[in-house]
Design an enzyme around this catalytic site. Structure first.
Site, mmCIF file in Angstrom:
data_model
loop_
_atom_site.group_PDB
_atom_site.id
_atom_site.type_symbol
_atom_site.label_atom_id
_atom_site.label_comp_id
_atom_site.label_asym_id
_atom_site.label_seq_id
_atom_site.Cartn_x
_atom_site.Cartn_y
_atom_site.Cartn_z
ATOM 1 N N ALA A 138 55.241 48.532 27.971
ATOM 2 C CA ALA A 138 53.988 48.131 27.314
ATOM 3 C C ALA A 138 54.256 47.366 26.015
ATOM 4 O O ALA A 138 53.515 46.469 25.648
ATOM 5 C CB ALA A 138 53.106 49.354 27.054
ATOM 6 N N ASP A 193 53.121 54.175 32.135
ATOM 7 C CA ASP A 193 54.206 53.350 31.590
ATOM 8 C C ASP A 193 55.277 54.255 30.981
ATOM 9 O O ASP A 193 56.313 53.774 30.522
ATOM 10 C CB ASP A 193 53.636 52.416 30.512
ATOM 11 C CG ASP A 193 54.676 51.443 29.964
ATOM 12 O OD1 ASP A 193 55.307 50.751 30.791
ATOM 13 O OD2 ASP A 193 54.865 51.387 28.741
ATOM 14 N N ARG A 252 53.078 58.653 25.764
ATOM 15 C CA ARG A 252 54.320 59.412 25.921
ATOM 16 C C ARG A 252 54.208 60.257 27.188
ATOM 17 O O ARG A 252 53.147 60.834 27.467
ATOM 18 C CB ARG A 252 54.570 60.341 24.723
ATOM 19 C CG ARG A 252 55.183 59.655 23.506
ATOM 20 C CD ARG A 252 56.631 59.178 23.739
ATOM 21 N NE ARG A 252 57.174 58.470 22.600
ATOM 22 C CZ ARG A 252 57.164 57.148 22.426
ATOM 23 N NH1 ARG A 252 56.602 56.368 23.338
ATOM 24 N NH2 ARG A 252 57.714 56.601 21.363
ATOM 25 N N HIS A 256 58.227 51.782 30.803
ATOM 26 C CA HIS A 256 58.111 51.711 29.335
ATOM 27 C C HIS A 256 58.179 50.249 28.860
ATOM 28 O O HIS A 256 58.970 49.906 27.986
ATOM 29 C CB HIS A 256 59.218 52.555 28.669
ATOM 30 C CG HIS A 256 58.806 53.111 27.334
ATOM 31 N ND1 HIS A 256 59.056 54.401 26.949
ATOM 32 C CD2 HIS A 256 58.157 52.548 26.287
ATOM 33 C CE1 HIS A 256 58.581 54.605 25.728
ATOM 34 N NE2 HIS A 256 58.027 53.493 25.310
ATOM 35 N N THR A 261 50.024 55.055 28.510
ATOM 36 C CA THR A 261 51.033 54.151 27.935
ATOM 37 C C THR A 261 51.589 54.776 26.659
ATOM 38 O O THR A 261 52.167 54.085 25.833
ATOM 39 C CB THR A 261 50.407 52.783 27.570
ATOM 40 O OG1 THR A 261 49.288 53.014 26.701
ATOM 41 C CG2 THR A 261 49.966 52.003 28.780
ATOM 42 N N GLU A 305 61.772 60.272 31.568
ATOM 43 C CA GLU A 305 62.137 58.851 31.674
ATOM 44 C C GLU A 305 63.520 58.522 31.143
ATOM 45 O O GLU A 305 64.126 57.539 31.566
ATOM 46 C CB GLU A 305 61.083 57.966 30.979
ATOM 47 C CG GLU A 305 61.082 58.076 29.471
ATOM 48 C CD GLU A 305 60.073 57.118 28.826
ATOM 49 O OE1 GLU A 305 58.915 57.085 29.260
ATOM 50 O OE2 GLU A 305 60.462 56.405 27.881
HETATM 51 P P1 NAD Z 1 48.884 55.808 15.581
HETATM 52 O O1 NAD Z 1 49.632 56.801 14.759
HETATM 53 O O2 NAD Z 1 48.343 54.571 14.948
HETATM 54 O O3 NAD Z 1 47.646 56.543 16.305
HETATM 55 C C1 NAD Z 1 47.712 57.802 16.896
HETATM 56 C C2 NAD Z 1 46.303 58.397 16.855
HETATM 57 O O4 NAD Z 1 46.359 59.635 17.568
HETATM 58 C C3 NAD Z 1 45.821 58.706 15.427
HETATM 59 O O5 NAD Z 1 44.529 58.185 15.231
HETATM 60 C C4 NAD Z 1 45.821 60.226 15.373
HETATM 61 O O6 NAD Z 1 44.811 60.771 14.538
HETATM 62 C C5 NAD Z 1 45.562 60.556 16.839
HETATM 63 N N1 NAD Z 1 45.895 61.932 17.169
HETATM 64 C C6 NAD Z 1 46.848 62.735 16.609
HETATM 65 N N2 NAD Z 1 46.786 63.954 17.156
HETATM 66 C C7 NAD Z 1 45.794 63.925 18.066
HETATM 67 C C8 NAD Z 1 45.236 64.892 18.924
HETATM 68 N N3 NAD Z 1 45.693 66.154 18.954
HETATM 69 N N4 NAD Z 1 44.227 64.525 19.741
HETATM 70 C C9 NAD Z 1 43.733 63.253 19.696
HETATM 71 N N5 NAD Z 1 44.193 62.304 18.873
HETATM 72 C C10 NAD Z 1 45.217 62.636 18.080
HETATM 73 O O7 NAD Z 1 49.849 55.472 16.797
HETATM 74 P P2 NAD Z 1 49.814 54.182 17.726
HETATM 75 O O8 NAD Z 1 50.652 53.126 17.123
HETATM 76 O O9 NAD Z 1 48.403 53.896 18.110
HETATM 77 O O10 NAD Z 1 50.626 54.726 18.997
HETATM 78 C C11 NAD Z 1 50.049 55.670 19.888
HETATM 79 C C12 NAD Z 1 51.106 56.125 20.873
HETATM 80 O O11 NAD Z 1 51.589 55.032 21.668
HETATM 81 C C13 NAD Z 1 52.351 56.747 20.225
HETATM 82 O O12 NAD Z 1 52.555 58.021 20.781
HETATM 83 C C14 NAD Z 1 53.484 55.878 20.626
HETATM 84 O O13 NAD Z 1 54.636 56.601 20.878
HETATM 85 C C15 NAD Z 1 52.986 55.221 21.890
HETATM 86 N N6 NAD Z 1 53.634 53.918 22.082
HETATM 87 C C16 NAD Z 1 54.009 53.526 23.323
HETATM 88 C C17 NAD Z 1 54.614 52.281 23.513
HETATM 89 C C18 NAD Z 1 55.015 51.787 24.874
HETATM 90 O O14 NAD Z 1 55.748 50.786 24.965
HETATM 91 N N7 NAD Z 1 54.574 52.389 25.949
HETATM 92 C C19 NAD Z 1 54.839 51.450 22.420
HETATM 93 C C20 NAD Z 1 54.419 51.860 21.161
HETATM 94 C C21 NAD Z 1 53.815 53.106 20.994
#
Ligand code: NAD
Length: 341
Positions: A306, A267, A243, A304, A241, A272
């Site tokens: 979620a 998702d 990227r 997309h 969910t 996309e």
């Molecule tokens: P966040 O910044 O709070 O958390 C991201 C986490 O990933 C952090 O803890 C970071 O340390 C970790 N990280 C960074 N590089 C890494 C690596 N190489 N290996 C492992 N972990 C690593 O972000 P979030 O708000 O939890 O969002 C996470 C993802 O969800 C984002 O990529 C965002 O684009 C995606 N997202 C999707 C939707 C959707 O509708 N599907 C909606 C919102 C966010």
């Protein structure tokens, strides 16, 4: 920034708007009093011309905000680009800075919305409620083919334990799962809740279900590839969910064909932007990879969605308006990570 200080004099041009954007932004604008102009079309070099006397544009994930667009925005006296999403890979921040345009975003709206959707995908793939729904409507009350497994006691591996990964871990613990996690920073709070931080390889090798919650960057691109799939348990479930670019699509198609991957829930999808957020039901889809993915009975694709909850859309509207209000009034934006330029 040379903008008047009362919000009612400001006009915001929204691009890529869907009916739900209008509903949520109109509803919450009562508290702010901006003038709103909604365009269904994407913002790109050809559509900037639609902007009439707006000093702010509000854009979403697939709008094109490159140098050419930004220069045209500057000519039109636009002072603020407000992203109504967290990601900003589609905006040329350097060009915005050069043209004296502020850029803001919504860093976190509802982590629960995304985490809960990830669990919904797991439950659907496992218990096949989507198939049961259709079957019963056809008066077919047979259970053959609907066999699932208990989530209780299974191992769920989480990659990325930020806002969403953390919320998802709590849900998984609630189901009685063993939770493994990999992140570049470990989280002692989560360890107290019973999450075990392990290496990425251990997540691949030991998980029955792997859920991706890290951002897409150079380190994480195609983290799910032929090598990592080879390490996984037979019949593993993979949920994305986060990227699309985290998954190498050709490798998961191979894994699904071999039966190595037992379930896939996505998702997000690497290509996309050519598909999602529109109704293409009368079109011939040219993307063979998504068509192949959708043909597997053990693959669930959502477009997309979620983030798509009442609470998240409310937060998106409120944070976007508050960001704009702070900028036009020359105040600090409360959350520093919301201001990009
Ligand atoms: P966040 O910044 O709070 O958390 C991201 C986490 O990933 C952090 O803890 C970071 O340390 C970790 N990280 C960074 N590089 C890494 C690596 N190489 N290996 C492992 N972990 C690593 O972000 P979030 O708000 O939890 O969002 C996470 C993802 O969800 C984002 O990529 C965002 O684009 C995606 N997202 C999707 C939707 C959707 O509708 N599907 C909606 C919102 C966010």
């Amino acid at each position: 920034m040379n903008v008047p200080s009362t919000s009612h004099q400001h006009k915001i041009a929204f691009f890529s708007t869907q009916p739900y954007d209008k509903i949520f932004f109109n509803k919450h604008n009562n508290e702010f009093g901006f003038e709103l102009d909604f365009f269904e079309t994407q913002l790109n070099p050809q559509t900037v011309i639609l902007i009439e006397n707006a000093d702010i544009v509000c854009v979403f994930v697939n709008d094109i905000v490159n140098e050419s667009v930004i220069e045209q925005l500057a000519e039109k006296q636009v002072k603020i680009i407000a992203l109504r999403c967290a990601g900003f890979n589609n905006v040329d921040l350097e060009a915005a800075k050069r043209n004296n345009i502020k850029v803001c975003r919504v860093p976190a709206y509802s982590p629960q919305a995304v985490a809960e959707h990830a669990m919904a995908m797991i439950l659907t793939l496992n218990r096949k409620t989507h198939k049961a729904y259709n079957r019963v409507r056809e008066q077919n009350f047979s259970l053959n083919g609907l066999l699932g497994f208990d989530l209780f006691g299974k191992t769920i591996g989480i990659i990325g334990t930020g806002n969403i990964g953390k919320a998802f871990a709590k849900i998984a613990i609630g189901f009685g799962c063993k939770v493994l996690a990999y992140d570049i920073v470990s989280n002692p709070e989560m360890e107290k809740d019973g999450v075990q931080f392990v290496t990425l390889e251990e997540v691949f090798r030991e998980s029955d279900i792997i859920s991706l919650h890290c951002p897409l960057n150079d380190q994480t691109k195609h983290v799910i590839n032929a090598n990592s799939i080879a390490m996984m348990k037979d019949s593993v479930m993979i949920i994305n969910t986060s990227r699309g670019g985290l998954i190498e699509t050709a490798a998961v198609i191979e894994g699904l064909k071999e039966g190595k991957i037992g379930y896939l829930g996505i998702d997000v999808y690497e290509q996309e932007e050519k598909l999602f957020f529109r109704d293409l039901s009368a079109d011939i889809i040219q993307d063979d990879a998504i068509q192949r993915l959708m043909s597997f009975p053990n693959v669930l694709v959502t477009a997309h969605q979620a983030f798509f909850t009442n609470e998240a859309l409310t937060q998106i509207a409120l944070v976007t308006f508050n960001n704009i209000k702070s900028l036009v009034n020359l105040n600090d934006i409360g959350n520093k990570s919301a201001l990009l330029v």
